[in-house]
Design a protein around this motif. Structure first.
Motif: not given
Length: 625
Positions: A280-285
């Motif tokens: 999810l962090l990678r998608l947010r980034q």
């Protein structure tokens, strides 16, 4: 760009997350008491990763097992170029690992070695190549059976090594040979073949690609077995469950945003990680990089940790089947895109991944597949006298012969799309989209300055010249247009089992490469037009002397693939027109308009690149020439 360079373009937060994951995998191996991964400056100014490790039992330490674990647990992640064995890690005043001390120490030990440099071989040629490898990779020791990519090699370092080998031995050494002959020993054998006037490794060709394009028997059986089952309406996914690949990529980020803002669907995103929170962090980034993220998105995103390049996406059989029975449609936008790597490097992700997308779609109730392909499946057909106008329904077999002179990526997309069409003939509902060159957002200008066009512009500005490549038309399409067009077409039943060219519908809306550079120059950049090989020689020289944005793409620019004279880029002359009748018919009910690339849009792109420090200001560029 792939491999070790990837982690350095994700921003500070993305880099920290990756380093933390690498350290966690190292520590959970049971082989290490302590571990810290830091970023150092390599010999050529490139960032490299260094792992500082304290083995639990130095006498029993098995570095090969640690490498295997990293590759298995973090597929596609950068691997440290050096592993430094220490008795303990330094601590700061707060009792935390002193990473600054580790960086400032600049350890010179080689991969898994703090011993003195060992002679790699008694063979003079291999010894010379070992020195080139060591300097290129910024390691101290290279042994005959060392793998270039396991030592930290990536596209950029591969391009530099190929250039250095060609300079040192005055031979043709295509980059695909390095990807096939990955060890030092095998590399030496290829150089010896080249010195005798023999061709380098053959790579793959049309017969191999045709074999790879066959629909696997188990998928065909799944489709046949589901023939009598009831199917949901073509747009049921708009209020249901969607599976999306490639969500952290350029187009995938915009597709994800469109799915979350124009439908009420829950989106299951395949993300290359083994942890949902990190995913999810990678998608947010990824979405944040383009100004697309909204905090409310997280509620409707379900992260599927996995890897498009692994069987069943790296999921176990129950998880794969559960996903198949959950989703209502699949949007397949993920792929491996590299302008240097050969077909075998793209095969697992682009071909194997597509096979698993079809396998997922055929499991349980048949689900519609929305497959993002590319106009690159047609290869450089115009140069070889192919049709002047390419239609959406043209048989791809007619273009196979041209792909031998094109990129490995193009061949992999041809194979993947042919497999999709075979699944369609077997009864699976599919829709195919073939975008042109993805450009930045039509209004904001936000885009990908690290793409081919961005690097070509920056490289040209750096040397003050661009290549004279007449009759090469660029089919630019804004990424937001492509994302919205795909979702609009996806809901129309009468456009299933059709291909759609997402390109400017009129060639007058496209732009030729020479005119494109003239447009860039109109903003004040001093750009002369040079004959291609004069421009290439200057670019090569510039890459030898300093960092040039085009260094990673040198094999594409310099390898003479046709009659020993013309490069892949030169073969793009006489670009055909791409008929877009299907796409225009499907989009007639939308409010989408495709603007021409003119001064206004170019100004948006240049401003974005300047703001991202990817272009020098006009006055600075002029002062450099």
């Amino acid at each position: 760009m792939t491999g070790s360079s990837d982690c350095f373009i994700d921003g500070v937060d993305g880099l920290r997350a990756k380093l933390a994951e690498i350290e966690a995998v190292l520590l959970t191996s049971g082989m290490l008491a302590e571990a810290a991964v830091t970023v150092h400056e390599g010999a050529h100014g490139d960032p490299i990763l260094v792992a500082h490790v304290v083995p639990c039992a130095p006498a029993d330490f098995r570095p090969a097992a640690l490498l295997e674990r990293l590759h298995d647990k973090l597929p596609g992640y950068p691997i440290p170029s050096r592993f430094v064995l220490l008795d303990e890690l330094p601590l700061d005043l707060d009792g935390e690992i002193d990473r600054e001390a580790l960086v400032e120490g600049q350890p010179q030990s080689g991969v898994f070695s703090s011993a003195p440099i060992i002679a790699a071989t008694y063979d003079p040629l291999t010894a010379q190549l070992a020195a080139l490898w060591a300097d290129t990779l910024d390691v101290s020791v290279v042994l005959p059976d060392d793998d270039f990519f396991d030592l930290g090699g990536d596209s950029l370092r591969a391009a530099r090594l190929v250039l250095r080998i060609a300079d040192a031995y005055r031979v043709q050494f295509p980059v695909h040979a390095l990807y096939e002959a990955r060890t030092l020993r095998a590399c030496a054998m290829v150089v010896q073949r080249a010195q005798r006037g023999e061709e380098a490794l053959s790579g793959t060709g049309p017969e191999h690609w045709q074999a790879d394009a066959r629909l696997p028997a188990d998928i065909r059986a799944l489709i046949d077995g589901a023939a009598g089952r009831a199917r949901a309406s073509v747009d049921a996914w708009r209020t249901g469950e969607v599976f999306l690949t490639g969500a952290t990529g350029f187009l995938g980020s915009f597709l994800l945003r469109e799915l979350l803002t124009s439908t009420t669907a829950c989106v299951h995103c395949l993300v290359r990680t083994n942890n949902r929170q990190v995913g999810l962090l990678r998608l947010r980034q990824a979405l944040g990089k383009y100004g697309l993220w909204q905090d409310s998105f997280a509620q409707r995103i379900h992260v599927v940790p996995g890897d498009l390049g692994r069987p069943r996406f790296g999921l176990d059989a129950p998880a794969f089947e559960a996903l198949a029975y959950t989703v209502d449609a699949i949007f397949h936008a993920g792929d491996r895109f590299n302008l240097v790597e050969p077909y075998p490097s793209h095969r697992a992700t682009n071909v194997g991944g597509t096979a698993d997308v079809l396998r997922l779609a055929a499991t349980g109730v048949p689900k519609p597949v929305h497959h993002v392909s590319s106009i690159m499946v047609f290869g450089p057909s115009g140069f070889f006298g192919g049709p002047r106008r390419v239609h959406e329904g043209d048989d791809l077999d007619d273009f196979l012969q041209y792909l031998s002179f094109d990129l490995g990526y193009a061949a992999s997309k041809w194979v993947a799309e042919q497999m999709v069409w075979e699944a369609a003939r077997a009864g699976l509902p599919v829709t195919v989209y073939r975008p042109g060159f993805l450009a930045g957002h039509s209004r904001s200008g936000v885009g990908d300055p690290e793409g081919f066009i961005g690097r070509l512009v920056r490289g040209a500005i750096q040397i003050g010249a661009f290549p004279d490549l007449p009759r090469q038309r660029l089919e630019f399409v804004p990424v937001d247009y492509v994302g919205r067009a795909i979702l609009h077409i996806a809901g129309q039943a009468d456009h299933q089992n059709r291909a759609h060219h997402l390109v400017p519908p009129d060639p007058a809306l496209s732009i030729e490469l020479n005119d494109f550079f003239a447009l860039v120059a109109s903003f004040g950049y001093r750009l002369s037009r040079w004959p291609y090989h004069q421009w290439l020689e200057q670019t090569l020289q510039d890459c030898r002397e300093r960092d040039n944005p085009l260094c990673p793409l040198l094999p594409l620019l310099a390898e003479r693939v046709y009659k020993g004279e013309l490069t892949r880029l030169e073969l793009r002359e006489d670009t055909p027109a791409y008929d877009a009748a299907n796409a225009l018919a499907a989009l007639a009910s939308s409010d989408l308009e495709l603007p021409a690339i003119g001064r206004q849009r170019m100004a948006k792109y240049l401003r974005r690149w300047l703001a991202a420090d990817r272009l020098p200001p006009v006055h600075a560029a002029a002062a450099g020439h």
